[in-house]
Design a protein around this motif. Sequence first.
Motif, PDB file in Angstrom:
ATOM      1  N   LYS A 142       0.804  -1.218   0.000  1.00  0.00           N
ATOM      2  CA  LYS A 142       0.000   0.000   0.000  1.00  0.00           C
ATOM      3  C   LYS A 142       0.837   1.269   0.000  1.00  0.00           C
ATOM      4  CE  LYS A 142      -3.953  -2.140   0.189  1.00  0.00           C
ATOM      5  NZ  LYS A 142      -4.880  -2.111  -0.972  1.00  0.00           N
ATOM      6  N   SER A 143       2.150   1.093  -0.074  1.00  0.00           N
ATOM      7  CA  SER A 143       3.058   2.238  -0.091  1.00  0.00           C
ATOM      8  C   SER A 143       4.353   1.827  -0.764  1.00  0.00           C
ATOM      9  CB  SER A 143       3.347   2.736   1.329  1.00  0.00           C
ATOM     10  OG  SER A 143       4.055   1.747   2.059  1.00  0.00           O
ATOM     11  N   VAL A 144       5.149   2.816  -1.125  1.00  0.00           N
ATOM     12  CA  VAL A 144       6.447   2.527  -1.730  1.00  0.00           C
ATOM     13  C   VAL A 144       7.327   1.758  -0.750  1.00  0.00           C
ATOM     14  CG1 VAL A 144       8.565   3.553  -2.634  1.00  0.00           C
ATOM     15  CG2 VAL A 144       6.351   4.495  -3.305  1.00  0.00           C
ATOM     16  N   ALA A 145       7.288   2.154   0.529  1.00  0.00           N
ATOM     17  CA  ALA A 145       8.119   1.477   1.533  1.00  0.00           C
ATOM     18  C   ALA A 145       7.753   0.003   1.645  1.00  0.00           C
ATOM     19  CB  ALA A 145       7.968   2.171   2.884  1.00  0.00           C
ATOM     20  N   SER A 146       6.449  -0.305   1.637  1.00  0.00           N
ATOM     21  CA  SER A 146       6.021  -1.701   1.718  1.00  0.00           C
ATOM     22  C   SER A 146       6.455  -2.488   0.493  1.00  0.00           C
ATOM     23  CB  SER A 146       4.497  -1.752   1.875  1.00  0.00           C
ATOM     24  OG  SER A 146       4.035  -3.084   1.864  1.00  0.00           O
ATOM     25  N   LEU A 147       6.314  -1.881  -0.681  1.00  0.00           N
ATOM     26  CA  LEU A 147       6.739  -2.546  -1.920  1.00  0.00           C
ATOM     27  C   LEU A 147       8.228  -2.848  -1.890  1.00  0.00           C
ATOM     28  CD1 LEU A 147       6.314  -3.471  -4.867  1.00  0.00           C
ATOM     29  CD2 LEU A 147       6.633  -1.070  -5.552  1.00  0.00           C
ATOM     30  N   LEU A 148       9.025  -1.871  -1.465  1.00  0.00           N
ATOM     31  CA  LEU A 148      10.472  -2.065  -1.424  1.00  0.00           C
ATOM     32  C   LEU A 148      10.857  -3.130  -0.408  1.00  0.00           C
ATOM     33  CD1 LEU A 148      11.806   1.617  -1.691  1.00  0.00           C
ATOM     34  CD2 LEU A 148      11.545  -0.091  -3.508  1.00  0.00           C
ATOM     35  N   PHE A 149      10.142  -3.177   0.719  1.00  0.00           N
ATOM     36  CA  PHE A 149      10.451  -4.185   1.741  1.00  0.00           C
ATOM     37  C   PHE A 149      10.250  -5.593   1.199  1.00  0.00           C
ATOM     38  CE2 PHE A 149       8.881  -7.104   4.995  1.00  0.00           C
ATOM     39  CZ  PHE A 149       9.962  -7.118   5.870  1.00  0.00           C
ATOM     40  N   TRP A 150       9.084  -5.857   0.606  1.00  0.00           N
ATOM     41  CA  TRP A 150       8.802  -7.203   0.117  1.00  0.00           C
ATOM     42  C   TRP A 150       9.664  -7.553  -1.087  1.00  0.00           C
ATOM     43  CZ3 TRP A 150       6.882 -10.161   3.458  1.00  0.00           C
ATOM     44  CH2 TRP A 150       5.912  -9.739   4.359  1.00  0.00           C
ATOM     45  N   ARG A 151       9.973  -6.546  -1.897  1.00  0.00           N
ATOM     46  CA  ARG A 151      10.858  -6.793  -3.047  1.00  0.00           C
ATOM     47  C   ARG A 151      12.258  -7.164  -2.558  1.00  0.00           C
ATOM     48  NH1 ARG A 151       9.912  -8.394  -8.184  1.00  0.00           N
ATOM     49  NH2 ARG A 151      11.152  -7.277  -9.724  1.00  0.00           N
ATOM     50  N   ALA A 152      12.735  -6.469  -1.526  1.00  0.00           N
ATOM     51  CA  ALA A 152      14.047  -6.800  -0.957  1.00  0.00           C
ATOM     52  C   ALA A 152      14.032  -8.179  -0.316  1.00  0.00           C
ATOM     53  CB  ALA A 152      14.450  -5.745   0.070  1.00  0.00           C
ATOM     54  N   ALA A 153      12.920  -8.522   0.360  1.00  0.00           N
ATOM     55  CA  ALA A 153      12.821  -9.841   0.984  1.00  0.00           C
ATOM     56  C   ALA A 153      12.897 -10.943  -0.058  1.00  0.00           C
ATOM     57  CB  ALA A 153      11.516  -9.945   1.783  1.00  0.00           C
ATOM     58  N   PHE A 154      12.317 -10.714  -1.232  1.00  0.00           N
ATOM     59  CA  PHE A 154      12.413 -11.727  -2.282  1.00  0.00           C
ATOM     60  C   PHE A 154      13.848 -11.869  -2.787  1.00  0.00           C
ATOM     61  CE2 PHE A 154      12.022 -13.193  -6.733  1.00  0.00           C
ATOM     62  CZ  PHE A 154      11.403 -14.415  -6.475  1.00  0.00           C
ATOM     63  N   GLY A 155      14.671 -10.850  -2.605  1.00  0.00           N
ATOM     64  CA  GLY A 155      16.076 -10.937  -2.986  1.00  0.00           C
ATOM     65  C   GLY A 155      16.864 -11.959  -2.190  1.00  0.00           C
ATOM     66  N   LEU A 156      16.294 -12.457  -1.064  1.00  0.00           N
ATOM     67  CA  LEU A 156      16.943 -13.520  -0.298  1.00  0.00           C
ATOM     68  C   LEU A 156      16.888 -14.863  -1.012  1.00  0.00           C
ATOM     69  CD1 LEU A 156      15.483 -12.621   3.213  1.00  0.00           C
ATOM     70  CD2 LEU A 156      17.776 -12.103   2.364  1.00  0.00           C
ATOM     71  N   ASN A 157      16.170 -14.935  -2.094  1.00  0.00           N
ATOM     72  CA  ASN A 157      15.985 -16.154  -2.886  1.00  0.00           C
ATOM     73  C   ASN A 157      17.333 -16.711  -3.378  1.00  0.00           C
ATOM     74  OD1 ASN A 157      15.220 -18.053  -4.832  1.00  0.00           O
ATOM     75  ND2 ASN A 157      14.683 -16.484  -6.323  1.00  0.00           N
ATOM     76  N   PRO A 158      17.613 -18.000  -3.132  1.00  0.00           N
ATOM     77  CA  PRO A 158      18.894 -18.585  -3.555  1.00  0.00           C
ATOM     78  C   PRO A 158      18.909 -19.077  -4.997  1.00  0.00           C
ATOM     79  CG  PRO A 158      17.650 -20.227  -2.381  1.00  0.00           C
ATOM     80  CD  PRO A 158      16.803 -18.976  -2.367  1.00  0.00           C
ATOM     81  N   GLY A 159      17.764 -18.994  -5.694  1.00  0.00           N
ATOM     82  CA  GLY A 159      17.665 -19.626  -7.006  1.00  0.00           C
ATOM     83  C   GLY A 159      18.694 -19.152  -8.001  1.00  0.00           C
ATOM     84  N   ALA A 160      18.972 -17.847  -8.011  1.00  0.00           N
ATOM     85  CA  ALA A 160      19.866 -17.308  -9.033  1.00  0.00           C
ATOM     86  C   ALA A 160      21.260 -17.916  -8.959  1.00  0.00           C
ATOM     87  CB  ALA A 160      19.941 -15.782  -8.915  1.00  0.00           C
ATOM     88  N   ILE A 161      21.813 -18.052  -7.750  1.00  0.00           N
ATOM     89  CA  ILE A 161      23.182 -18.530  -7.616  1.00  0.00           C
ATOM     90  C   ILE A 161      23.255 -20.047  -7.581  1.00  0.00           C
ATOM     91  CG2 ILE A 161      23.011 -18.122  -5.120  1.00  0.00           C
ATOM     92  CD1 ILE A 161      26.224 -18.175  -7.243  1.00  0.00           C
ATOM     93  N   VAL A 162      22.378 -20.711  -6.806  1.00  0.00           N
ATOM     94  CA  VAL A 162      22.498 -22.162  -6.628  1.00  0.00           C
ATOM     95  C   VAL A 162      22.107 -22.893  -7.909  1.00  0.00           C
ATOM     96  CG1 VAL A 162      21.813 -24.142  -5.250  1.00  0.00           C
ATOM     97  CG2 VAL A 162      22.076 -21.920  -4.161  1.00  0.00           C
ATOM     98  N   ALA A 163      21.066 -22.425  -8.606  1.00  0.00           N
ATOM     99  CA  ALA A 163      20.686 -23.075  -9.860  1.00  0.00           C
ATOM    100  C   ALA A 163      21.808 -22.969 -10.890  1.00  0.00           C
ATOM    101  CB  ALA A 163      19.405 -22.450 -10.414  1.00  0.00           C
ATOM    102  N   ARG A 164      22.496 -21.837 -10.913  1.00  0.00           N
ATOM    103  CA  ARG A 164      23.621 -21.672 -11.840  1.00  0.00           C
ATOM    104  C   ARG A 164      24.758 -22.634 -11.505  1.00  0.00           C
ATOM    105  NH1 ARG A 164      24.919 -17.373 -15.047  1.00  0.00           N
ATOM    106  NH2 ARG A 164      23.268 -16.150 -14.059  1.00  0.00           N
ATOM    107  N   ILE A 165      25.025 -22.807 -10.215  1.00  0.00           N
ATOM    108  CA  ILE A 165      26.082 -23.730  -9.802  1.00  0.00           C
ATOM    109  C   ILE A 165      25.739 -25.158 -10.217  1.00  0.00           C
ATOM    110  CG2 ILE A 165      27.235 -24.744  -7.805  1.00  0.00           C
ATOM    111  CD1 ILE A 165      26.895 -22.048  -6.391  1.00  0.00           C
ATOM    112  N   VAL A 166      24.492 -25.563  -9.995  1.00  0.00           N
ATOM    113  CA  VAL A 166      24.083 -26.926 -10.353  1.00  0.00           C
ATOM    114  C   VAL A 166      24.187 -27.141 -11.859  1.00  0.00           C
ATOM    115  CG1 VAL A 166      22.171 -28.560 -10.358  1.00  0.00           C
ATOM    116  CG2 VAL A 166      22.583 -27.152  -8.342  1.00  0.00           C
ATOM    117  N   ALA A 167      23.731 -26.155 -12.642  1.00  0.00           N
ATOM    118  CA  ALA A 167      23.832 -26.281 -14.102  1.00  0.00           C
ATOM    119  C   ALA A 167      25.283 -26.418 -14.539  1.00  0.00           C
ATOM    120  CB  ALA A 167      23.176 -25.089 -14.779  1.00  0.00           C
ATOM    121  N   ALA A 168      26.175 -25.647 -13.910  1.00  0.00           N
ATOM    122  CA  ALA A 168      27.593 -25.738 -14.255  1.00  0.00           C
ATOM    123  C   ALA A 168      28.156 -27.104 -13.895  1.00  0.00           C
ATOM    124  CB  ALA A 168      28.373 -24.628 -13.548  1.00  0.00           C
ATOM    125  N   GLU A 169      27.738 -27.655 -12.754  1.00  0.00           N
ATOM    126  CA  GLU A 169      28.252 -28.959 -12.331  1.00  0.00           C
ATOM    127  C   GLU A 169      27.698 -30.094 -13.181  1.00  0.00           C
ATOM    128  OE1 GLU A 169      29.141 -28.057  -7.605  1.00  0.00           O
ATOM    129  OE2 GLU A 169      27.154 -28.774  -8.222  1.00  0.00           O
TER     130      GLU A 169
END
Length: 514
Positions: A142-169
């Motif tokens: 309902k506000s920019v601050a709330s949007l930024l908070f949840w967007r930052a929380a989604f940045g904790l997602n490991p998919g970007a790095i771990v999926a790349r490592i698995v594909a490389a292996e």
Amino acid sequence: MLGPPRSRSPIPPPGSPPRLVSPPSSPARSALLHPLSASASPASPSPSIPWRRLTPVLLFRIADAATYSVLFPFVTDMVTSFGVAPDRIGLCAGAAEGLLMLVEAAMATTWARLADKYGRRPCLLYGFSATLVAAAMMGQSKSVASLLFWRAAFGLNPGAIVARIVAAELSTPLNRAKIFSVFSPSFSVGTMLGTLIGGELARPYGRLPAWLGGRSALLERNPYALPTLTAAALGAVVVTVAWFMLEETRRPAARGSGDRGAAAEKRSSLTSVAAVFRVPHFRVVLLTFCRAFDGIFAVYTYTSVSVGGLGLSISTIGLLYTAGAVLYVLGAPYGIPRVQARFGAVRGLVRTLAAWAVVALSIPVAQATAGAARPVMWAALAVQMFAKEFGYFSWPLCDTLQVNLFDDYPELLATGSAVILIAGSGGRAVGPAISGWLYSISTSYPAGSLGRHMPWLALLGLTIPPVVLVRFIPPDIGKDRAGDKARVADAEADAYEAAPLAGADEGRGSGSDD
């Protein structure tokens, strides 16, 4: 099995044949220097793609991209609905993406270390599941601050790095180009789904059928909740499927005990980063990854024609994103291996990076014709789309170069992938915020003035450094060179000796693998 190496360095001297060594007594040393001894047996080299093992990784990649991109079609409209001043809308919309990338970059080395310690599978399954809550909550902001908070929380997602490592292996030099020509487009499949969901399901009240929320008072009060909830549900389905299909590519390292074990692990992590920066040509590839081009598309397509935009609707913007993703998904598996076969990874990368100059030059053409000559504007958008999707070929080519760098140093692959991700996320974090800010400023200048052209001129300027840097990478990158390996030996020797005291107490249960 031979005994532990007697020399200071765990890497054989230049010119000597590879040798097998027993894992060092410390778990931290074992995880850092001998990942293959602690992993599942590598598959025999084959030019074919191991679809059974790669499929769950691709599904994670698709779900990650869908939950990431679902916001794009309506983020400008959403920020506008918060009552943000017109000259700050672009900055806030760009910050929504930029903050996610900053958190993702900050977590990259942590996820790489956790994936080495606990395994790739649990990090992907549990880490991604936890961040789906943030993905669902973004649309209820309902506000920019709330949007930024949840967007930052989604940045904790490991998919970007771990999926790349698995594909490389899972890859070998024989099938690496094929794997990454599929791995990279899988993100575009997710982007296609995410932007389609975001464009078609935003503001459903009074527009969509009742079964899609067209008469829901709850969705009238939360017009952006439906697309983010749908994307999060897609992620939950992927986690369920991956629970049964995803295989571990590296057995978790043995755990140390006590504070000394944690301290030794931390020291080993720091010295492995130092070793990564001594891998030949890593710094040049790193700087090539550190780039971002596509930050102003969502803002300038939505903004009204009177202030330099194209005046497109949310659903049209979503369809444009989807069309671009379809183009990339269909073209990449065919085009990327052929670009690499014809030009090589390095020269092919130069050509794909240069396509972004065409993207930049098409922006003022589309802006100038958005009012009285809409057919020309659509033609300019078509040129921009084709050039942009060809420019996206640079990502899998960069992925291939990055993995090639670590063929001789597999123990540094996870840390190197994390550092590469930090560079890419840093560029993608700063790029959208700066480009959105520049675009917001440019709307206050009259049409035809230099100030109105600031965004695309900045974008054009960003295309030059990567093209120049790539020319310093030798075309035979990744081939075994004893002299290059010797230059990395000292840094890895520091990592080898990072935990000698802790290893004396903690390593009594570690034995040699057959």
